[in-house]
Design a protein around this motif. Structure first.
Motif: not given
Ligand SMILES: NC(=O)c1ccc[n+]([C@@H]2O[C@H](COP(=O)([O-])OP(=O)(O)OC[C@H]3O[C@@H](n4cnc5c(N)ncnc54)[C@H](OP(=O)(O)O)[C@@H]3O)[C@@H](O)[C@H]2O)c1
Length: 300
Positions: A41-42, A121, A128, A144, A147, A169, A287, A290
């Motif tokens: 997502p970044i 990543v 971590r 939370d 998926a 999810a 992506s 969401g």
């Molecule tokens: N801080 C850090 O070091 C770091 C590192 C990596 C990622 N991130 C951030 O973490 C976030 C997630 O990254 P990702 O790569 O895992 O994203 P992703 O692969 O796009 O996953 C998004 C997931 O969020 C779920 N979702 C949507 N709405 C939701 C809700 N209301 N409550 C709970 N789950 C929900 C979706 O489930 P459904 O498909 O079932 O709706 C989907 O599986 C992003 O914002 C990313 O930028 C931060």
């Protein structure tokens, strides 16, 4: 070489697969011929301008934070890896034909290029947060957003540590959560009660992957606020929960080694969907929606 790039902020249509200067490995780095690089997502937060702090675009932006590939350049002070080795790891501007990695691990021969890229990543982030939460055998953890990329990896890595994992999810991903080893619950209104019912006892730690559930609700599930870690709710810091964005908390080489072992042992299985680099806009659109199952990966 060619690389994904953008010169203005906007939607996925601002991205081009065009010519760029070859990168080179500096001391402590290696360069790979990229065989796969994942979408995070970044990437779209960057090309949309969401991370620019209101400043106008200047110069050319490049994307990508992980890759799997064949080493073709080894920087000074690097040992244990040679040109021709298959590796995967973390770097910058990896959505390109050649990319420089700052942390890496040997790719197990049984692991597909796309899977290795998808695990970097997500694997480092999961290692971590589970370390910060001190997740151990016998714990019950709520994840939370289980998926997507980070969520599906964090679920499996917590299970590998011996924890019971409850994860949230949407409706269509409940079976997928079971597949990766979690007790599934629906996210949204009432999620706290559903988690309590599923836990049949105390929840030891909470990982907030998506940042959409009110942080007070997540704190109410945990023994104390410090047992909640978020990677997506950067406004939550003054509530006592731990906000981590990398940098200071990262132990990337150790994390990648650990994730590589789980991949080689089939204890970590990633669902990936691949797109060629010149169709990256399609992957970015998915992506940005969401709602993901597993990871999106770009290949040459
Ligand atoms: N801080 C850090 O070091 C770091 C590192 C990596 C990622 N991130 C951030 O973490 C976030 C997630 O990254 P990702 O790569 O895992 O994203 P992703 O692969 O796009 O996953 C998004 C997931 O969020 C779920 N979702 C949507 N709405 C939701 C809700 N209301 N409550 C709970 N789950 C929900 C979706 O489930 P459904 O498909 O079932 O709706 C989907 O599986 C992003 O914002 C990313 O930028 C931060």
């Amino acid at each position: 070489m060619r690389a994904l790039q953008f010169t203005r902020y906007g939607g996925p249509d601002v991205i081009e697969w065009g010519e760029a200067e070859d990168p080179h490995a500096r001391p402590g780095q290696i360069r790979v011929a990229v065989r796969a690089a994942s979408v995070n997502p970044i990437d779209w937060k960057r090309f949309s301008g969401a991370m620019a702090g209101g400043k106008p675009m200047s110069g050319t932006g490049y994307l990508g934070y992980d890759a799997a590939g064949v080493v073709d350049e080894v920087g000074e002070n690097v040992t244990g890896v040679s040109a021709g080795d298959d590796v995967w790891g973390l770097g910058q501007n990896t959505h390109a034909e050649y990319a420089v990695l700052s942390s890496w691990a040997a790719k197990p021969p049984s692991v597909d290029w796309a899977v290795a890229a998808a695990a970097a990543v997500t694997g480092e982030t999961s290692e971590r947060v589970l370390r910060l939460l001190d997740v151990a055998s016998g714990d019950t953890v709520f994840i939370d957003g289980g998926a997507g990329g980070v969520g599906s990896v964090a679920v499996q890595m917590a299970v590998a540590r011996g924890a019971t994992v409850i994860a949230s999810a949407g409706e269509s991903n409940q079976d997928y959560l079971r597949e990766v080893g979690a007790v599934p619950v629906l996210y949204g209104k009432g999620v706290v009660d559903r988690v309590r019912a599923a836990a049949r006892g105390a929840v030891s730690a909470v990982l907030d992957v998506v940042g959409k559930t009110p942080v007070e609700d997540l704190i109410s599930l945990a023994p104390q606020p410090s047992k909640v870690v978020t990677i997506a709710n950067f406004a939550a810091g003054d509530t006592g929960v731990r906000v981590t964005s990398g940098a200071a908390d990262m132990q990337p080489m150790a994390a990648l080694a650990q994730v590589g072992e789980l991949l080689a042992d089939n204890r970590l299985v990633l669902k990936v969907q691949t797109f060629p680099f010149d169709r990256a806009d399609e992957a970015f659109r998915i992506s940005q929606s969401g709602h993901l199952r597993g990871k999106l990966v770009l290949v040459p």
